[in-house]
Design an enzyme around this catalytic site. Structure first.
Site, short mmCIF file in Angstrom:
data_model
loop_
_atom_site.label_atom_id
_atom_site.label_comp_id
_atom_site.label_asym_id
_atom_site.label_seq_id
_atom_site.Cartn_x
_atom_site.Cartn_y
_atom_site.Cartn_z
N GLU A 151 -11.20 0.85 -28.02
CA GLU A 151 -10.28 1.99 -28.02
C GLU A 151 -9.48 2.01 -29.33
O GLU A 151 -9.06 0.98 -29.81
CB GLU A 151 -9.35 1.88 -26.81
CG GLU A 151 -8.40 3.04 -26.65
CD GLU A 151 -9.12 4.39 -26.73
OE1 GLU A 151 -10.05 4.63 -25.97
OE2 GLU A 151 -8.74 5.20 -27.61
N LYS A 207 -14.11 -2.60 -34.07
CA LYS A 207 -12.69 -2.56 -33.69
C LYS A 207 -11.86 -3.54 -34.54
O LYS A 207 -10.81 -3.18 -35.08
CB LYS A 207 -12.55 -2.88 -32.19
CG LYS A 207 -11.12 -2.94 -31.71
CD LYS A 207 -10.39 -1.62 -31.83
CE LYS A 207 -8.90 -1.81 -31.63
NZ LYS A 207 -8.12 -0.59 -31.83
N PHE A 252 -1.34 5.46 -43.69
CA PHE A 252 -1.06 4.01 -43.71
C PHE A 252 -0.62 3.52 -45.08
O PHE A 252 -0.92 2.41 -45.49
CB PHE A 252 -2.27 3.21 -43.20
CG PHE A 252 -2.28 3.13 -41.71
CD1 PHE A 252 -2.68 4.22 -40.96
CD2 PHE A 252 -1.85 2.01 -41.04
CE1 PHE A 252 -2.65 4.20 -39.57
CE2 PHE A 252 -1.81 1.97 -39.66
CZ PHE A 252 -2.22 3.06 -38.92
N LEU A 253 0.08 4.40 -45.80
CA LEU A 253 0.59 4.00 -47.12
C LEU A 253 2.11 4.12 -47.16
O LEU A 253 2.67 4.44 -48.20
CB LEU A 253 -0.03 4.86 -48.23
CG LEU A 253 -1.45 4.50 -48.65
CD1 LEU A 253 -1.93 5.40 -49.77
CD2 LEU A 253 -1.56 3.03 -49.08
N HIS A 254 2.77 3.92 -46.02
CA HIS A 254 4.23 3.99 -46.00
C HIS A 254 4.79 2.58 -46.06
O HIS A 254 4.59 1.78 -45.14
CB HIS A 254 4.73 4.69 -44.74
CG HIS A 254 4.21 6.10 -44.62
ND1 HIS A 254 4.68 7.12 -45.42
CD2 HIS A 254 3.25 6.63 -43.85
CE1 HIS A 254 4.03 8.23 -45.13
NE2 HIS A 254 3.14 7.96 -44.19
N GLY A 260 3.73 -4.56 -37.20
CA GLY A 260 3.95 -5.33 -35.97
C GLY A 260 3.17 -4.64 -34.88
O GLY A 260 2.15 -4.01 -35.15
N CYS A 263 -1.17 -4.67 -31.48
CA CYS A 263 -2.57 -4.84 -31.92
C CYS A 263 -2.74 -5.56 -33.25
O CYS A 263 -3.43 -6.57 -33.32
CB CYS A 263 -3.26 -3.48 -31.98
SG CYS A 263 -3.51 -2.77 -30.33
N1 LIG Z 1 -1.85 -0.88 -26.93
C1 LIG Z 1 -2.60 -0.28 -27.85
O1 LIG Z 1 -2.14 0.54 -28.65
C2 LIG Z 1 -4.07 -0.59 -27.93
C3 LIG Z 1 -4.91 0.22 -28.71
C4 LIG Z 1 -6.27 -0.06 -28.77
C5 LIG Z 1 -6.78 -1.15 -28.06
N2 LIG Z 1 -5.95 -1.94 -27.33
C6 LIG Z 1 -6.53 -3.04 -26.58
O2 LIG Z 1 -6.61 -2.67 -25.20
C7 LIG Z 1 -6.40 -3.81 -24.36
C8 LIG Z 1 -5.26 -3.51 -23.40
O3 LIG Z 1 -4.07 -3.35 -24.15
P1 LIG Z 1 -2.75 -2.77 -23.50
O4 LIG Z 1 -1.77 -2.60 -24.59
O5 LIG Z 1 -3.09 -1.62 -22.64
O6 LIG Z 1 -2.34 -4.01 -22.55
P2 LIG Z 1 -1.19 -4.08 -21.48
O7 LIG Z 1 -0.71 -5.48 -21.47
O8 LIG Z 1 -0.22 -2.96 -21.66
O9 LIG Z 1 -1.94 -3.79 -20.07
C9 LIG Z 1 -2.86 -4.65 -19.47
C10 LIG Z 1 -2.79 -4.45 -17.96
O10 LIG Z 1 -3.87 -5.12 -17.34
C11 LIG Z 1 -3.43 -5.63 -16.09
N3 LIG Z 1 -4.36 -6.66 -15.64
C12 LIG Z 1 -4.62 -7.88 -16.20
N4 LIG Z 1 -5.59 -8.51 -15.51
C13 LIG Z 1 -5.97 -7.68 -14.50
C14 LIG Z 1 -6.94 -7.75 -13.46
N5 LIG Z 1 -7.75 -8.81 -13.32
N6 LIG Z 1 -7.05 -6.72 -12.63
C15 LIG Z 1 -6.26 -5.64 -12.74
N7 LIG Z 1 -5.33 -5.51 -13.72
C16 LIG Z 1 -5.20 -6.52 -14.58
C17 LIG Z 1 -2.03 -6.11 -16.39
O11 LIG Z 1 -1.25 -6.27 -15.23
C18 LIG Z 1 -1.52 -4.99 -17.32
O12 LIG Z 1 -0.89 -3.97 -16.58
C19 LIG Z 1 -6.14 -4.98 -25.30
O13 LIG Z 1 -7.34 -5.67 -25.52
C20 LIG Z 1 -5.69 -4.30 -26.58
O14 LIG Z 1 -5.97 -5.07 -27.73
C21 LIG Z 1 -4.62 -1.67 -27.23
#
Ligand SMILES: NC(=O)c1ccc[n+]([C@@H]2O[C@H](COP(=O)([O-])OP(=O)(O)OC[C@H]3O[C@@H](n4cnc5c(N)ncnc54)[C@H](O)[C@@H]3O)[C@@H](O)[C@H]2O)c1
Length: 434
Positions: A151, A207, A252-254, A260, A263
């Site tokens: 994603e 990714k 992405f040039l700011h 932080g 990700c």
């Molecule tokens: N946050 C972002 O902007 C973003 C963007 C792209 C990709 N990602 C990737 O997506 C993934 C998720 O990121 P996020 O920010 O949504 O994480 P998050 O921590 O906000 O959410 C993860 C959720 O999964 C639940 N969970 C964990 N184990 C579980 C299980 N066995 N059954 C049911 N629920 C379960 C947790 O309770 C939590 O609510 C990561 O790998 C991250 O790197 C995140």
């Protein structure tokens, strides 16, 4: 299509809601009972603009529901998406795959008819194959394929990113899985958004490569900013001048306080770790991580300079603590490095953030929370602009300067200019790279 979305965090919830808006039948699953209770009551546990309205619309249409019962959600699903967290593993920087593998095993025990098990979480190359093995181990009769579907949404603009993506990446090994994925993303395909179908490993690597590249771009301009501060030049002008070059691009040039968020820090660390484990050090990424750390500490020195070389006894107002605007996410936010340094140096720190308070209460102990920027800056010795929320883009600088003990501004997002700040009564204005 019937879809089960495992994990209702920033990615899982947005993806689930958007898939239901495509017309699919979506059940979102989470282990966190409190989250599911909130969702079932129509409340969104995170702050993401527009998500509440879209969620309510699709719940009302009967296409979207929430449960803690993974088995019931998976039973009969055409595709099960794993969107659980992959945080940094303690000690070595590797992506912690505990949650992904636990979800895979649970899914294995509940699949009935043919199902595509899709990893949406960001995972190292080879993980989808491990998921495949884990499912077979837990249920030798399972009729399934795995697929990788990383994603790319950005928090704060997540719905638009999901609905109008630059591309969708799908890694598959069978035509059958490719057909299911094509059906799921058909609404985007029909609107000509590029769908890249490739092998599992390439999808997984895309990714990490994308995030490491973006982190590098930000860090590059931050390094140029540091040099501008020594030799002259305004990094905003420099960024514009190089960004107009189509080969470089202006995103992405700011220059700012260093990247932080949930990700970039963990994904660069994971990529570096993968390189180390395979005796092929990711030298650029490792340097980016080191330089980014230095950038955050350079910001602390900038603030110290403005505070006459000491934080002791000073009152400092910090505007914005989330890692970027339009989110409540505080994971690895630069504020978590900068604010404790101010407090550790003896400053009283007042914080304002439109959405960061709930998360920030536990993460930033010892700060005073204020409701608006003017209360935070009244009688303060300095104001630090740390996150560029819209609320902080059109401040009445004259009122602010008048109410401060000493009107000094450290603008870590280059929102204002020295001349505007001076005209408004600020005796000191410092930006980044100017
Ligand atoms: N946050 C972002 O902007 C973003 C963007 C792209 C990709 N990602 C990737 O997506 C993934 C998720 O990121 P996020 O920010 O949504 O994480 P998050 O921590 O906000 O959410 C993860 C959720 O999964 C639940 N969970 C964990 N184990 C579980 C299980 N066995 N059954 C049911 N629920 C379960 C947790 O309770 C939590 O609510 C990561 O790998 C991250 O790197 C995140």
């Amino acid at each position: 299509m019937r879809i089960a979305m495992i994990g209702t965090g920033y990615v899982g919830l947005v993806s689930g809601v958007c898939f239901s808006d495509f017309g699919h039948d979506v059940i979102c699953v989470d282990k966190a009972e409190k989250k599911i209770e909130m969702l079932q009551a129509g409340q969104v546990p995170i702050y993401e603009p527009g998500l509440d309205v879209l969620m309510a619309k699709n719940v009302a249409a009967g296409r979207l529901s929430f449960t803690t019962d993974l088995a019931a959600a998976v039973d009969g699903a055409d595709a099960v998406f794993i969107a659980v967290g992959t945080p940094t593993r303690r000690g070595d920087g590797h992506a912690d795959l505990t949650y992904v593998m636990a979800a895979a095993q649970e899914i294995a025990q509940s699949v009935t008819d043919y199902t595509v098990i899709v990893t949406k979480s960001t995972v190292p190359v080879g993980t989808n194959r491990k998921v495949h093995e884990a499912v077979l181990e837990a249920n030798a009769d399972a009729d399934f394929d795995v697929a990788s579907n990383p994603e790319f949404l950005r928090e704060g603009a997540a719905i638009d990113d999901f609905m109008r993506p630059d591309r969708v990446v799908v890694g598959v090994e069978s035509d059958r899985a490719a057909e299911v994925m094509a059906e799921i993303y058909r609404p985007l395909y029909l609107r000509d958004f590029p769908i890249l179908t490739t092998d599992l490993e390439s999808a997984e690597m895309i990714k990490y490569a994308a995030n490491a590249f973006l982190a590098t771009k930000i860090t590059f301009i931050n390094e140029i900013a540091g040099l501008c501060e020594r030799v002259g030049g305004d990094v905003k002008e420099v960024a514009r001048g190089i960004g107009l070059d189509g080969r470089i691009g202006n995103k992405f040039l700011h220059a700012g306080p260093g990247y932080g968020g949930s990700c970039f820090p963990k994904d660069t660390a994971a990529l570096a770790r993968i390189g180390q484990e395979h005796a092929y050090p990711m030298q650029i990424t490792e340097t980016v991580m080191r330089v980014n750390d230095g950038v955050k500490h350079r910001m602390i020195e900038k603030i110290r300079d403005v505070c006459d070389d000491s934080f002791n006894g000073k009152t400092i107002a910090v505007l914005g603590v989330t890692f970027k605007p339009n989110t409540d996410d505080m994971r690895d936010a630069p504020s978590l490095t900068i604010v404790p340094a101010l407090i550790g140096g003896g400053a009283t720190v007042r914080v304002v953030d439109p959405q960061g308070r709930a998360e920030g209460l536990a993460l930033l102990p010892g700060v005073e929370w204020c409701d608006d920027p003017y209360t935070a800056t009244a009688d303060a010795d300095a104001v630090v602009l740390l996150t560029e929320w819209n609320e902080f883009r059109a401040l009445n600088l004259s009122d602010m300067a008048r109410s401060m003990k000493s009107p000094r501004m450290v603008d870590l997002r280059n929102i204002y200019s020295k001349s505007a700040a001076r005209k408004s009564g600020f005796e000191t204005y410092i930006g980044v790279g100017r």
